[in-house]
Design an enzyme around this catalytic site. Structure first.
Site, PDB file in Angstrom:
ATOM      1  CE  LYS A  81     -15.708  -6.458   8.665  1.00 46.97           C
ATOM      2  NZ  LYS A  81     -14.765  -5.434   8.272  1.00 46.97           N
ATOM      3  CD  GLN A  83     -11.831  -3.771   9.688  1.00 48.29           C
ATOM      4  OE1 GLN A  83     -12.352  -4.848   9.435  1.00 48.29           O
ATOM      5  NE2 GLN A  83     -12.486  -2.628   9.629  1.00 48.29           N
ATOM      6  CG  ASP A 107     -13.917  -5.020   2.293  1.00 48.82           C
ATOM      7  OD1 ASP A 107     -15.086  -5.105   2.710  1.00 48.82           O
ATOM      8  OD2 ASP A 107     -12.954  -4.688   3.003  1.00 48.82           O
TER       9      ASP A 107
END
Ligand code: NDP
Length: 276
Positions: free
Chosen positions: A48, A92, A115
């Site tokens: 990422k 995460q 997200d």
């Protein structure tokens, strides 16, 4: 049969985003928080950060010890919610067991929830309102569109009903006017249902679970699965060789959906930066 090259499409999207950010005169900023030392998560986080660099975005990675408390993590998220350099915050997953994922994710400012997992954004997707959309299913739709797979009226079957892939995938396909069936571990006649699919999305987490006899000739097969085999190689949820004999379009693993997940994360970060 067309192999949909997610790696190449993701590269094009990164370039498009770089140009769009330059044109808008903004530097989108993403902060990724990694709690603990799960090796797979560490790889995802690195990728990422690399994606950000490739698109000319600002990126920050916070690596926190596994014993980080809920209060500490919530404090960090609160600071990032007010940080003007950061437009997107990503925690995460999975988190260490003592941290409640739902509670942590709901502490992120929904406008910075790149997200798309915040309950407000998941709800907005359900209602068809504009909001950050979960990256992996969004990437699958982008692949289908860029490969010119006909969507309206198509029979789409999603195998998997997780909150991060299966469910949002089904909602996005519905938005594209597909007729959608969602399957899971209790589904009866899975093989027969899959065989009817013009678009088959596999998000199961079981290597090569979808066999050639489950695929309708000419179907578009989107393989979300990432499974590490004993020999260290990666396999998708679809038996790729067998599927190639049947499918009209297919995504490989690696190099299909995976790079698109990061490209959509960058897109969500760019859009968050545009909102200011
Ligand atoms: P989950 O484990 O959360 O969900 C798996 C789903 O598959 C569940 O809904 C489960 O059903 C269903 N399932 C399990 N066994 C069967 C079966 N025998 N028949 C039918 N359905 C079954 O996984 P995720 O959604 O998080 O991830 C799925 C896969 O995608 C994984 O391989 C993961 O690594 C990968 N992934 C890839 C990403 C990428 O960027 N490419 C991003 C995210 C995930 P039930 O609900 O009944 O248990």
């Amino acid at each position: 049969m067309t192999i949909i090259d997610g790696k190449q499409i993701a590269k094009e999207i990164r370039e498009e985003l770089r140009e769009a950010a330059e044109k808008a005169g903004i530097t989108p900023g993403l902060c990724v928080i990694l709690v603990g030392d799960d090796p797979a998560s560490a790889v995802y986080v690195r990728n990422k950060a690399r994606g950000c660099k490739d698109a000319g975005f600002y990126s920050r990675t916070l690596r926190l010890p596994a014993e980080t408390t809920k209060e500490e993590l919530l404090g960090i998220i609160a600071e990032l919610n007010n940080d003007k350099e950061i437009h997107g915050i990503l925690v995460q997953l999975p988190l260490p067991k003592h941290l409640d994922e739902a509670e942590i994710l709901s502490a992120i400012d929904p406008d910075k929830d790149v997200d798309g997992f915040h309950v407000r954004n998941a709800g907005a997707l359900m209602l068809g309102r504009p909001a950050p959309v979960a990256c992996t299913p969004q990437g699958c739709i982008e692949l289908l569109k860029r490969a010119n797979v006909p969507l309206t009226g198509a029979n789409a079957v999603v195998v998997g009903r997780s909150n991060i892939v299966g469910k949002p995938m089904a909602l996005l396909l519905l938005q594209e006017n597909c007729t959608v069936t969602v399957c899971h571990s209790r589904t009866k006649n899975l093989k027969e249902i899959c065989r009817e699919a013009d678009i088959l999305v596999a998000a199961i987490g079981k290597p090569r679970f979808i066999t050639g006899d489950m695929i309708k000739p000419g179907a578009a097969v989107i393989d979300v699965g990432i499974n590490r085999l004993d020999d260290g190689t990666l396999a998708g949820d679809v038996d790729y060789e067998a599927a190639c004999e049947k499918a009209g379009w297919i995504t490989p693993v690696p190099g299909g959906v995976g790079p698109m997940t990061i490209a959509m994360l960058l897109k969500n970060t760019f859009e968050a930066a545009c909102r200011g």
